[in-house]
Write a protein that holds these residues in place. Structure first.
Motif, PDB file in Angstrom:
ATOM      1  N   GLU A  40       6.947  -9.768   9.015  1.00  0.00           N
ATOM      2  CA  GLU A  40       6.586  -9.399   7.651  1.00  0.00           C
ATOM      3  C   GLU A  40       7.458  -8.259   7.150  1.00  0.00           C
ATOM      4  OE1 GLU A  40       1.789 -10.336   7.906  1.00  0.00           O
ATOM      5  OE2 GLU A  40       2.535  -8.279   8.051  1.00  0.00           O
ATOM      6  N   GLY A  41       7.550  -8.155   5.829  1.00  0.00           N
ATOM      7  CA  GLY A  41       8.322  -7.105   5.202  1.00  0.00           C
ATOM      8  C   GLY A  41       7.526  -5.839   4.974  1.00  0.00           C
ATOM      9  N   PRO A  42       8.037  -4.951   4.118  1.00  0.00           N
ATOM     10  CA  PRO A  42       7.399  -3.641   3.955  1.00  0.00           C
ATOM     11  C   PRO A  42       6.086  -3.644   3.181  1.00  0.00           C
ATOM     12  CG  PRO A  42       9.309  -3.837   2.518  1.00  0.00           C
ATOM     13  CD  PRO A  42       9.327  -5.032   3.411  1.00  0.00           C
ATOM     14  N   VAL A  43       5.858  -4.620   2.293  1.00  0.00           N
ATOM     15  CA  VAL A  43       4.639  -4.572   1.469  1.00  0.00           C
ATOM     16  C   VAL A  43       3.368  -4.738   2.304  1.00  0.00           C
ATOM     17  CG1 VAL A  43       3.382  -5.641  -0.440  1.00  0.00           C
ATOM     18  CG2 VAL A  43       5.839  -5.234  -0.647  1.00  0.00           C
ATOM     19  N   PRO A  44       3.272  -5.759   3.177  1.00  0.00           N
ATOM     20  CA  PRO A  44       2.077  -5.831   4.025  1.00  0.00           C
ATOM     21  C   PRO A  44       1.948  -4.628   4.962  1.00  0.00           C
ATOM     22  CG  PRO A  44       3.255  -7.920   4.046  1.00  0.00           C
ATOM     23  CD  PRO A  44       4.152  -6.924   3.382  1.00  0.00           C
ATOM     24  N   ALA A  45       3.100  -4.116   5.437  1.00  0.00           N
ATOM     25  CA  ALA A  45       3.050  -2.946   6.318  1.00  0.00           C
ATOM     26  C   ALA A  45       2.509  -1.734   5.567  1.00  0.00           C
ATOM     27  CB  ALA A  45       4.435  -2.661   6.880  1.00  0.00           C
ATOM     28  N   LEU A  46       2.922  -1.582   4.320  1.00  0.00           N
ATOM     29  CA  LEU A  46       2.437  -0.439   3.546  1.00  0.00           C
ATOM     30  C   LEU A  46       0.955  -0.588   3.239  1.00  0.00           C
ATOM     31  CD1 LEU A  46       4.599   1.431   1.029  1.00  0.00           C
ATOM     32  CD2 LEU A  46       2.134   1.413   0.784  1.00  0.00           C
ATOM     33  N   ALA A  47       0.505  -1.829   3.057  1.00  0.00           N
ATOM     34  CA  ALA A  47      -0.935  -2.046   2.864  1.00  0.00           C
ATOM     35  C   ALA A  47      -1.710  -1.604   4.103  1.00  0.00           C
ATOM     36  CB  ALA A  47      -1.200  -3.521   2.556  1.00  0.00           C
ATOM     37  N   ARG A  48      -1.149  -1.849   5.297  1.00  0.00           N
ATOM     38  CA  ARG A  48      -1.812  -1.400   6.531  1.00  0.00           C
ATOM     39  C   ARG A  48      -1.786   0.127   6.627  1.00  0.00           C
ATOM     40  NH1 ARG A  48       1.183  -5.750   8.386  1.00  0.00           N
ATOM     41  NH2 ARG A  48      -0.114  -7.589   8.732  1.00  0.00           N
ATOM     42  N   ALA A  49      -0.725   0.746   6.153  1.00  0.00           N
ATOM     43  CA  ALA A  49      -0.697   2.210   6.128  1.00  0.00           C
ATOM     44  C   ALA A  49      -1.784   2.743   5.197  1.00  0.00           C
ATOM     45  CB  ALA A  49       0.686   2.702   5.690  1.00  0.00           C
ATOM     46  N   ALA A  50      -2.008   2.054   4.072  1.00  0.00           N
ATOM     47  CA  ALA A  50      -3.103   2.445   3.182  1.00  0.00           C
ATOM     48  C   ALA A  50      -4.450   2.258   3.870  1.00  0.00           C
ATOM     49  CB  ALA A  50      -3.041   1.632   1.890  1.00  0.00           C
ATOM     50  N   ASP A  51      -4.596   1.162   4.637  1.00  0.00           N
ATOM     51  CA  ASP A  51      -5.820   0.964   5.427  1.00  0.00           C
ATOM     52  C   ASP A  51      -6.037   2.148   6.372  1.00  0.00           C
ATOM     53  OD1 ASP A  51      -6.327  -1.524   4.315  1.00  0.00           O
ATOM     54  OD2 ASP A  51      -5.317  -2.618   5.925  1.00  0.00           O
ATOM     55  N   ALA A  52      -4.945   2.570   7.022  1.00  0.00           N
ATOM     56  CA  ALA A  52      -5.032   3.671   7.979  1.00  0.00           C
ATOM     57  C   ALA A  52      -5.452   4.964   7.285  1.00  0.00           C
ATOM     58  CB  ALA A  52      -3.691   3.853   8.684  1.00  0.00           C
ATOM     59  N   LEU A  53      -4.932   5.197   6.079  1.00  0.00           N
ATOM     60  CA  LEU A  53      -5.307   6.395   5.337  1.00  0.00           C
ATOM     61  C   LEU A  53      -6.781   6.338   4.941  1.00  0.00           C
ATOM     62  CD1 LEU A  53      -4.188   9.042   4.090  1.00  0.00           C
ATOM     63  CD2 LEU A  53      -3.931   7.769   1.951  1.00  0.00           C
ATOM     64  N   LEU A  54      -7.241   5.175   4.488  1.00  0.00           N
ATOM     65  CA  LEU A  54      -8.651   5.005   4.142  1.00  0.00           C
ATOM     66  C   LEU A  54      -9.542   5.297   5.347  1.00  0.00           C
ATOM     67  CD1 LEU A  54      -8.265   1.738   2.071  1.00  0.00           C
ATOM     68  CD2 LEU A  54      -9.456   3.771   1.227  1.00  0.00           C
ATOM     69  N   ALA A  55      -9.166   4.744   6.515  1.00  0.00           N
ATOM     70  CA  ALA A  55      -9.966   4.951   7.722  1.00  0.00           C
ATOM     71  C   ALA A  55      -9.995   6.416   8.126  1.00  0.00           C
ATOM     72  CB  ALA A  55      -9.418   4.100   8.860  1.00  0.00           C
ATOM     73  N   SER A  56      -8.849   7.075   8.051  1.00  0.00           N
ATOM     74  CA  SER A  56      -8.785   8.487   8.424  1.00  0.00           C
ATOM     75  C   SER A  56      -9.599   9.350   7.459  1.00  0.00           C
ATOM     76  CB  SER A  56      -7.322   8.941   8.457  1.00  0.00           C
ATOM     77  OG  SER A  56      -7.216  10.262   8.925  1.00  0.00           O
ATOM     78  N   ALA A  57      -9.527   9.011   6.169  1.00  0.00           N
ATOM     79  CA  ALA A  57     -10.293   9.773   5.178  1.00  0.00           C
ATOM     80  C   ALA A  57     -11.795   9.611   5.402  1.00  0.00           C
ATOM     81  CB  ALA A  57      -9.907   9.328   3.773  1.00  0.00           C
ATOM     82  N   ARG A  58     -12.207   8.395   5.786  1.00  0.00           N
ATOM     83  CA  ARG A  58     -13.638   8.129   5.967  1.00  0.00           C
ATOM     84  C   ARG A  58     -14.186   8.731   7.248  1.00  0.00           C
ATOM     85  NH1 ARG A  58     -12.810   1.824   4.233  1.00  0.00           N
ATOM     86  NH2 ARG A  58     -13.089   2.093   1.983  1.00  0.00           N
ATOM     87  N   THR A  59     -13.396   8.696   8.310  1.00  0.00           N
ATOM     88  CA  THR A  59     -13.888   9.120   9.624  1.00  0.00           C
ATOM     89  C   THR A  59     -13.541  10.560   9.967  1.00  0.00           C
ATOM     90  OG1 THR A  59     -11.875   8.397  10.775  1.00  0.00           O
ATOM     91  CG2 THR A  59     -13.632   6.753  10.463  1.00  0.00           C
ATOM     92  N   GLY A  60     -12.497  11.101   9.319  1.00  0.00           N
ATOM     93  CA  GLY A  60     -12.026  12.434   9.681  1.00  0.00           C
ATOM     94  C   GLY A  60     -11.146  12.450  10.904  1.00  0.00           C
ATOM     95  N   ARG A  61     -10.866  11.269  11.486  1.00  0.00           N
ATOM     96  CA  ARG A  61     -10.006  11.208  12.678  1.00  0.00           C
ATOM     97  C   ARG A  61      -8.550  11.069  12.256  1.00  0.00           C
ATOM     98  NH1 ARG A  61     -14.327   7.903  14.568  1.00  0.00           N
ATOM     99  NH2 ARG A  61     -13.163   6.004  14.051  1.00  0.00           N
ATOM    100  N   PRO A  62      -7.666  11.910  12.766  1.00  0.00           N
ATOM    101  CA  PRO A  62      -6.255  11.821  12.370  1.00  0.00           C
ATOM    102  C   PRO A  62      -5.609  10.540  12.889  1.00  0.00           C
ATOM    103  CG  PRO A  62      -6.541  13.433  14.124  1.00  0.00           C
ATOM    104  CD  PRO A  62      -7.910  13.040  13.690  1.00  0.00           C
ATOM    105  N   HIS A  63      -4.711   9.999  12.119  1.00  0.00           N
ATOM    106  CA  HIS A  63      -3.947   8.824  12.535  1.00  0.00           C
ATOM    107  C   HIS A  63      -2.767   9.276  13.391  1.00  0.00           C
ATOM    108  CE1 HIS A  63      -1.228   5.337  12.170  1.00  0.00           C
ATOM    109  NE2 HIS A  63      -2.352   4.650  12.092  1.00  0.00           N
ATOM    110  N   PRO A  64      -2.311   8.445  14.354  1.00  0.00           N
ATOM    111  CA  PRO A  64      -1.150   8.834  15.173  1.00  0.00           C
ATOM    112  C   PRO A  64       0.112   9.117  14.359  1.00  0.00           C
ATOM    113  CG  PRO A  64      -2.286   6.975  16.173  1.00  0.00           C
ATOM    114  CD  PRO A  64      -2.935   7.188  14.846  1.00  0.00           C
TER     115      PRO A  64
END
Length: 293
Positions: free
Chosen positions: A246-270
């Motif tokens: 896959e190209g950068p757009v789906p990857a960036l969507a996963r990065a947004a998922d990671a930011l959402l998860a970190s914001a909700r849980t307070g756990r830092p992403h790697p």
């Protein structure tokens, strides 16, 4: 999560805006850019608002995605964090270590989440490979080649002033380090550095786990020779980084998922701002070594 986009260049157009516009858990709430006419055009394309005042955008959103040169990104990221915005950042985090530290400090003090979009880390096949090789351990050495044809081919990034100034070390170096660091451990020291043709650089790194790695980085490779490869050799034999499907757009969507998860849980992403700072520190050490070469 109401998210604003800072930046209107090729990367914002081809990756950030499509990813934010299509994400089911993101409201693409606005665009700000250093060229108001470009911000207006991009905002119109995605049915969102163009902001003339960056602080007005920061006051209206929960998070920002930044697609700007590192020397512009870092102070704006500090500003955004202090406004309470979570940070979806680009690589490199900053143009120097001091600016990178300010971003990390501001994010920590504000209690906001951060993710640095290192493309390979958010592509399924490479990400799974990195996890597998980290668990396997016993690596003896690694070879990484990140050869781009940005300045020799037909690239929309060829006119990028910061890439011309900082070269491959700072543009594709973060990608190579994002693969090597989780597998081999942090960089203990830059053992050697040498310049090749044009902006090409060669590095030898010693890692805390005892392994060494060699990196060849370029933005001026012949188009026919461009590409990225990572090879590991160790107790488990030899393995190579798989190509992404896959190209950068789906990857960036996963990065947004990671930011959402970190914001909700307070756990830092790697791949948070602290990791981006560590990459910046290694790049700065390599740059210093090249200056002495």
């Amino acid at each position: 999560m109401r998210t604003g986009l800072l930046g209107t260049g090729p990367w914002a157009e081809t990756a950030h805006a499509p990813a934010l516009g299509a994400h089911p858990e993101v409201e693409f709430a606005g665009v700000w850019g250093r060229r108001p006419e470009a911000a207006g055009a991009l905002a119109e394309r995605y049915g969102t608002r163009a902001y003339e005042d960056v602080d007005a955008l920061l006051a209206d959103v929960d998070a920002v995605a930044i697609a700007l040169p590192p020397s512009v990104q870092a102070p704006l990221a500090v500003r955004a964090a202090r406004a309470g915005c979570h940070l979806l950042l680009d690589k490199p985090l900053a143009a120097d270590v001091a600016e990178g530290r300010e971003v990390v400090r501001a994010a920590a003090e504000a209690g906001v989440a951060s993710v640095v979009f290192l493309t390979t880390r958010f592509q399924p096949e490479p990400a799974a490979w990195i996890t597998e090789q980290t668990a396997a351990g016993g690596w003896f050495t690694a070879r990484a080649e990140w050869l781009g044809a940005v300045f020799t081919g037909d690239s929309p990034f060829a006119a990028s002033p910061w890439r011309r100034e900082k070269g491959a070390l700072w543009d594709v170096g973060p990608h190579a380090l994002s693969v090597l660091l989780p597998v081999l451990g942090d960089v203990e020291r830059v053992a050697a550095a040498a310049r090749g043709p044009h902006d090409t650089v060669h590095l030898v790194l010693r890692h805390t786990g005892g392994a060494t790695s060699t990196l060849t980085l370029s933005l001026t490779a012949p188009p026919a020779a461009a590409g990225a490869a990572v090879e590991l050799r160790g107790e488990a034999g030899t393995t190579v980084l798989p190509l992404p499907s896959e190209g950068p757009v789906p990857a960036l969507a996963r990065a947004a998922d990671a930011l959402l998860a970190s914001a909700r849980t307070g756990r830092p992403h790697p791949c948070d701002a602290a990791f981006g700072l560590r990459v910046t520190e290694i790049l700065a050490a390599a740059e210093a070594r090249l200056a002495d070469a």
